[in-house]
Scaffold this active site. Structure first.
Site, PDB file in Angstrom:
ATOM      1  N   LYS A  47       1.106  -0.785  -0.205  1.00  0.00           N
ATOM      2  CA  LYS A  47      -0.429   0.087  -0.179  1.00  0.00           C
ATOM      3  C   LYS A  47       1.136   1.517   0.259  1.00  0.00           C
ATOM      4  O   LYS A  47       0.712   1.895   0.588  1.00  0.00           O
ATOM      5  CB  LYS A  47      -0.732   0.035   0.870  1.00  0.00           C
ATOM      6  N   CYS A  48       1.798   1.648  -0.447  1.00  0.00           N
ATOM      7  CA  CYS A  48       2.921   2.281  -0.747  1.00  0.00           C
ATOM      8  C   CYS A  48       2.872   2.720  -2.157  1.00  0.00           C
ATOM      9  O   CYS A  48       2.368   2.597  -2.989  1.00  0.00           O
ATOM     10  CB  CYS A  48       4.185   1.679  -0.836  1.00  0.00           C
TER      11      CYS A  48
END
Length: 193
Positions: A47-48
């Protein structure tokens, strides 16, 4: 002189190959299993802003795996808690979204008192040398400077998708920050194959 240098390189390669890590299924794996291969070791997150690099990493893996290249994927939740969930959930995400085929390992820490001994070793071999140029590099510098004005002097991993390139002899030859262009990574891999 040459013999001393070769001995030094051999000692460092042995230090890498003595490392043992836990794979995504919970089994202990010795890095000796990858002896003779070119390795790219990466701390990842699902989730970057850099998560789309999974696509580029998979492309590199498919391009070079038949020539003795492997990517070792170590999820890490230390940076903005951007690798949430279990390793199985991470595997499902990576295979569904990016069709990753390279080896996935258990979640680890890459900095601090609970850091993986593998990362202690990698950082001792290749410290931080900067983020390079560009918008993302500038953003990373600004963000880290707010947290720690001396961040650049430390060998700590700065963010997700930091990559360490290891040659066939086990020498850590290059550290790529997440802002590095994948073309540069590709070029270095080619030079080692």
């Amino acid at each position: 002189m040459l013999m001393a240098l070769l001995g030094f390189v051999s000692i460092h390669a042995q230090a890498l190959y003595q490392q043992t890590v836990r794979d995504a299924d919970g089994k202990q794996v010795s890095l000796k299993a990858y002896k003779g291969q070119v390795m790219l070791i990466v701390n990842t997150a699902t989730k970057c802003g850099f998560t789309p690099q999974y696509k580029e990493l998979e492309a590199l893996y498919e391009k070079y795996r038949d020539r003795g290249f492997v990517i070792l994927d170590f999820p890490c939740n230390q940076f903005g808690e951007q690798a949430p969930g279990s390793v199985e959930e991470i595997r499902q995400f990576c295979t569904a979204k990016y069709d990753t085929q390279f080896p996935l390992f258990d979640k680890i820490e890459v900095n601090g008192p609970d850091e993986s001994p593998l990362y202690t070793y990698l950082k001792s071999q290749q410290g931080f040398t900067g983020f390079g140029k560009g918008v993302r590099a500038k953003m990373m510098k600004m963000m880290l400077k707010r947290k720690d004005k001396d961040y650049a002097r430390k060998s700590d991993i700065k963010w997700n998708f930091t990559k360490f390139l290891i040659d066939r002899n086990g020498k850590v030859v290059k550290r790529f920050e997440p802002t590095a262009k994948m073309e540069e990574v590709d070029s270095m891999i080619q030079s080692l194959l």
